[in-house]
Design a protein around this motif. Structure first.
Motif, short mmCIF file in Angstrom:
data_model
loop_
_atom_site.label_atom_id
_atom_site.label_comp_id
_atom_site.label_asym_id
_atom_site.label_seq_id
_atom_site.Cartn_x
_atom_site.Cartn_y
_atom_site.Cartn_z
N LEU A 1 0.83 -1.20 0.00
CA LEU A 1 0.00 0.00 0.00
C LEU A 1 0.87 1.25 0.00
O LEU A 1 0.62 2.20 -0.74
CB LEU A 1 -0.90 -0.01 1.24
N GLN A 2 1.88 1.24 0.81
CA GLN A 2 2.76 2.40 0.88
C GLN A 2 3.49 2.60 -0.44
O GLN A 2 3.68 3.73 -0.90
CB GLN A 2 3.75 2.24 2.03
N GLU A 3 3.87 1.49 -1.04
CA GLU A 3 4.54 1.57 -2.32
C GLU A 3 3.61 2.22 -3.35
O GLU A 3 3.99 3.13 -4.07
CB GLU A 3 4.86 0.13 -2.76
N GLU A 4 2.37 1.71 -3.35
CA GLU A 4 1.42 2.24 -4.31
C GLU A 4 1.14 3.71 -4.05
O GLU A 4 1.03 4.51 -4.97
CB GLU A 4 0.12 1.43 -4.26
N ALA A 5 1.01 4.07 -2.78
CA ALA A 5 0.72 5.46 -2.44
C ALA A 5 1.87 6.36 -2.88
O ALA A 5 1.66 7.47 -3.37
CB ALA A 5 0.48 5.60 -0.94
N ALA A 6 3.07 5.87 -2.74
CA ALA A 6 4.24 6.67 -3.13
C ALA A 6 4.28 6.87 -4.64
O ALA A 6 4.78 7.87 -5.14
CB ALA A 6 5.51 5.98 -2.65
N ALA A 7 3.71 5.90 -5.37
CA ALA A 7 3.76 5.95 -6.83
C ALA A 7 2.56 6.65 -7.43
O ALA A 7 2.37 6.65 -8.64
CB ALA A 7 3.88 4.55 -7.38
N GLN A 8 1.72 7.24 -6.58
CA GLN A 8 0.50 7.90 -7.07
C GLN A 8 0.78 8.80 -8.25
O GLN A 8 1.65 9.67 -8.20
CB GLN A 8 -0.11 8.75 -5.96
N GLY A 9 0.04 8.62 -9.29
CA GLY A 9 0.20 9.48 -10.44
C GLY A 9 1.31 8.99 -11.36
O GLY A 9 1.31 9.25 -12.56
N ASP A 10 2.23 8.27 -10.77
CA ASP A 10 3.31 7.71 -11.56
C ASP A 10 2.75 6.48 -12.29
O ASP A 10 2.45 5.47 -11.69
CB ASP A 10 4.45 7.31 -10.63
N ALA A 11 2.64 6.59 -13.57
CA ALA A 11 1.98 5.53 -14.34
C ALA A 11 2.79 4.23 -14.38
O ALA A 11 2.29 3.20 -14.84
CB ALA A 11 1.70 6.01 -15.76
N THR A 12 4.00 4.29 -13.90
CA THR A 12 4.84 3.09 -13.98
C THR A 12 4.45 2.03 -12.96
O THR A 12 4.91 0.90 -13.04
CB THR A 12 6.31 3.44 -13.75
N HIS A 13 3.61 2.42 -11.99
CA HIS A 13 3.25 1.45 -10.95
C HIS A 13 2.45 0.28 -11.52
O HIS A 13 1.43 0.46 -12.17
CB HIS A 13 2.43 2.12 -9.86
N ARG A 14 2.96 -0.89 -11.28
CA ARG A 14 2.24 -2.09 -11.70
C ARG A 14 1.64 -2.75 -10.46
O ARG A 14 2.34 -2.99 -9.48
CB ARG A 14 3.18 -3.08 -12.38
N HIS A 15 0.37 -3.04 -10.51
CA HIS A 15 -0.26 -3.69 -9.36
C HIS A 15 0.24 -5.12 -9.25
O HIS A 15 0.30 -5.85 -10.23
CB HIS A 15 -1.78 -3.69 -9.52
N SER A 16 0.60 -5.50 -8.04
CA SER A 16 1.11 -6.86 -7.90
C SER A 16 0.13 -7.72 -7.11
O SER A 16 -0.50 -7.26 -6.17
CB SER A 16 2.48 -6.84 -7.22
N ALA A 17 0.00 -8.95 -7.52
CA ALA A 17 -0.86 -9.89 -6.83
C ALA A 17 0.02 -10.93 -6.15
O ALA A 17 0.46 -11.89 -6.78
CB ALA A 17 -1.83 -10.55 -7.81
N VAL A 18 0.31 -10.68 -4.90
CA VAL A 18 1.20 -11.59 -4.16
C VAL A 18 0.41 -12.77 -3.62
O VAL A 18 -0.72 -12.60 -3.16
CB VAL A 18 1.86 -10.86 -2.98
N VAL A 19 0.98 -13.94 -3.71
CA VAL A 19 0.33 -15.12 -3.14
C VAL A 19 1.31 -15.80 -2.20
O VAL A 19 2.40 -16.20 -2.61
CB VAL A 19 -0.10 -16.11 -4.25
N LEU A 20 0.93 -15.90 -0.95
CA LEU A 20 1.81 -16.48 0.06
C LEU A 20 1.48 -17.95 0.28
O LEU A 20 0.32 -18.36 0.20
CB LEU A 20 1.63 -15.73 1.37
N PRO A 21 2.48 -18.75 0.58
CA PRO A 21 2.22 -20.17 0.83
C PRO A 21 1.79 -20.42 2.28
O PRO A 21 2.35 -19.84 3.20
CB PRO A 21 3.58 -20.82 0.56
N PRO A 22 0.82 -21.28 2.48
CA PRO A 22 0.45 -21.69 3.84
C PRO A 22 1.39 -22.83 4.23
O PRO A 22 2.19 -23.28 3.41
CB PRO A 22 -0.96 -22.20 3.65
#
Lengths: 353, 353
Positions: free
Chosen positions: A318-339
């Motif tokens: 979230l912080q990463e995304e907030a820092a990149a606000q407006g910066d079109a280079t931000h790619r949304h990441s879908a992290v999947v953690l192992p149980p």
DNA sequence: CCAGGTCTGTGAAGCGTTTCAAACCATAGG
DNA sequence: CCTATGGTTTGAAACGCTTCACAGACCTGG
């Protein structure tokens, strides 16, 4: 004498102006003492600090955020505080927020769409830096996507975003299902049952998927699926009661339940059935690593979810995304953690038959 | 097309000014549409609302609260989200807040003083209407009293304020202890043990007090007190193991444990002791009505705390106090709610001996 | 046709901060 | 003695909103 300054009834709280007047400096200087202490002479600073203490001055966050244009807060909406997984997530999120100097605001939606929307709206008005939100199914996702405030980063937790408009942190439920099933097979079980819940629950569907993946690797293992109405203890109890005779008949020797509550209910039902022994006759594995699992008379093996990691990672994304606000280079990441698998008595050792 | 307005990267969020310009009205009118819709002609209103929708305008709570001089939020600091009692309190507080049109901000302190202080400070800066806070012992109370923001009403939960500077909502632990003990006596038990925790925990001390009160009414009953280091399941387990032989010898026939975890541990230890039957040989009563109590192989009788009522009532008292700000007639009230006995299998029926 | 009243809508003031260009002051160098 | 120099302090402007005294438009009855 008292450190608590007696404020006259009619008088409202002191502002920078009052502090400045008492310390005999200008507004700007008081603000500097608060935000850039190094720009102020030590003794001026001391004078101001004394004034602050005398008046019991507390900065007004609203005024600050108004001029700054942003707050230092992130919001978290969890769907069920009664489930320890979400408490873990909250803990992780708090630590992740703290790491970035932010504070966390926690809200509980009880998985009700109207409450989710209300909290979303409230966070948007509060101009939080970003919002973390746990989600359980696609229907909720759609509702949320409809009302989500644009301009406020939103990271989905415990759910994999179907579109690339959001970051998300999920736990690999298919892997969890696979691990649980694999484990049952490895300790020698050959006649398995998956006990799941309603189809609306995506996590449950994924766990079942993992169940079938493991089975595909072992053609010699037979399997069936039971679908109770919901995934609570009571549902487990009735499933357990139904299954008891078939277990005695040797038709079933391993059960993978989609939740610990379900598993606990099953174990409870089977324990009270004369002749059925766990894990000798039937091994049971649950899911979630809830208190119910280790609290059971026969502690239940389970798949533990990394809740704290989900929360912490979500906060960081979230912080990463907030820092990149407006910066079109931000790619949304879908992290999947192992149980991870936690073996306890309900599936200990190998088959005794 | 999209209901989500694409905001140009450089452009910040729309304000009333932007809405006013687009709808071709003045700032004041937009504000009126938002806050006093009845003061505006239907079609002007419609025009403004359309503009709001087009721009995706969201009011800025900071600016509003700045000019209004107060927020519409109350803060709740709970000491342990892992304990379902506090989740109940949070639920109640939320419903109490909602009743007054307020929103609840939830914070978790993990019972650590520095986190309590940090959250208190944060709420003070946010200018919340008031703060609800759960407290466990006098040491915390003193720390809190030292840093509590003056001018913000503070209501203490699950704790009886020793001074009259605060409102508080507590549960009558002495009564709970009395009820539990009385119950054991009424089902015929005559040789009782109270298993408590460390002296620092005021609630535990009070529960023991109730134990002795009940005993005083029944001279024929013998009693002893065991004090484990803490009140968790593990402590219960070791106490149970110690007590087993004496139970078999008939020296003990009733146990009142200061927490459900403790009781669950005791029951677990006794169940695995050959020859000890619950409740026939020994009846057990716990405290809290946690999941651990009804989840136990032998469901455990317990004293249920009215957590939701504590939260709701706290929220109402807070609003009352906030409304009376400056009005010297406000008297702080210390409400004490009664807990209630829940009988389960661990103390069912009467003695079989 | 006008005085008086009733609705609507207007726009400036002010809430408590931070920021930033400008003013100030003392000191050191010429 | 005058002027750079550099560090401190100042105060006006701006953030987004609500309020409130007022102006304008419209209607009513005399």
């Amino acid at each position: 004498m008292s450190p608590v300054p007696a404020r006259l009834p009619g008088k409202s709280r002191p502002s920078v102006g009052d502090v400045a007047a008492l310390a005999d400096v200008s507004l700007g200087t008081v603000s500097n003492v608060l935000n850039h202490p190094d720009k102020v002479t030590p003794d001026t600073r001391a004078r101001v600090e004394r004034a602050i203490a005398m008046l019991g001055y507390v900065p007004n966050a609203a005024a600050r955020s108004l001029v700054m244009g942003s707050t230092t807060t992130i919001g978290l909406i969890v769907s069920d505080l009664d489930n320890s997984l979400f408490v873990d997530i909250a803990r992780g999120a708090e630590s992740g927020a703290e790491h970035g100097g932010l504070t966390l605001m926690l809200a509980n939606s009880d998985a009700r769409i109207e409450r989710e929307s209300a909290h979303l709206a409230m966070f948007a008005q509060a101009r939080v830096r970003g919002i973390l939100m746990t989600l359980n199914d696609a229907a909720h996702f759609e509702a949320v996507a409809r009302v989500a405030p644009s301009g406020t980063p939103l990271v989905l937790l415990n759910f994999s975003a179907p579109t690339s408009h959001y970051c998300s942190v999920d736990v690999d439920n298919a892997l969890g299902g696979y691990l649980a099933t694999k484990h049952l097979i490895e300790i020698g079980r050959r006649r398995l049952v998956f006990v799941g819940g309603p189809r609306e629950l995506q996590p449950v569907v994924d766990r079942e998927k993992g169940f079938h993946t493991a089975l595909a690797e072992h053609p010699e293992v037979t399997a069936e699926v039971v679908t109770p109405e919901w995934i609570n203890r009571a549902d487990g109890w009735s499933v357990g009661s139904h299954l008891a005779s078939r277990i005695l008949a040797g038709e079933i020797d391993g059960i993978f339940a989609a939740s610990d509550l379900l598993a606990a209910g099953i174990v409870q039902a089977l324990s009270s059935t004369v002749g059925v022994r766990i894990p000798e006759h039937v091994a049971v594995v649950g899911y979630d690593n809830n208190q119910a699992a280790w609290d059971s008379p026969i502690p239940i093996s389970t798949i533990a979810q990394p809740g704290e990691d989900v929360g912490r990672l979500g906060a960081l994304l979230l912080q990463e995304e907030a820092a990149a606000q407006g910066d079109a280079t931000h790619r949304h990441s879908a992290v999947v953690l192992p149980p991870r698998l936690v073996v306890r008595q309900s599936s200990a050792g190998s088959r005794t038959v």
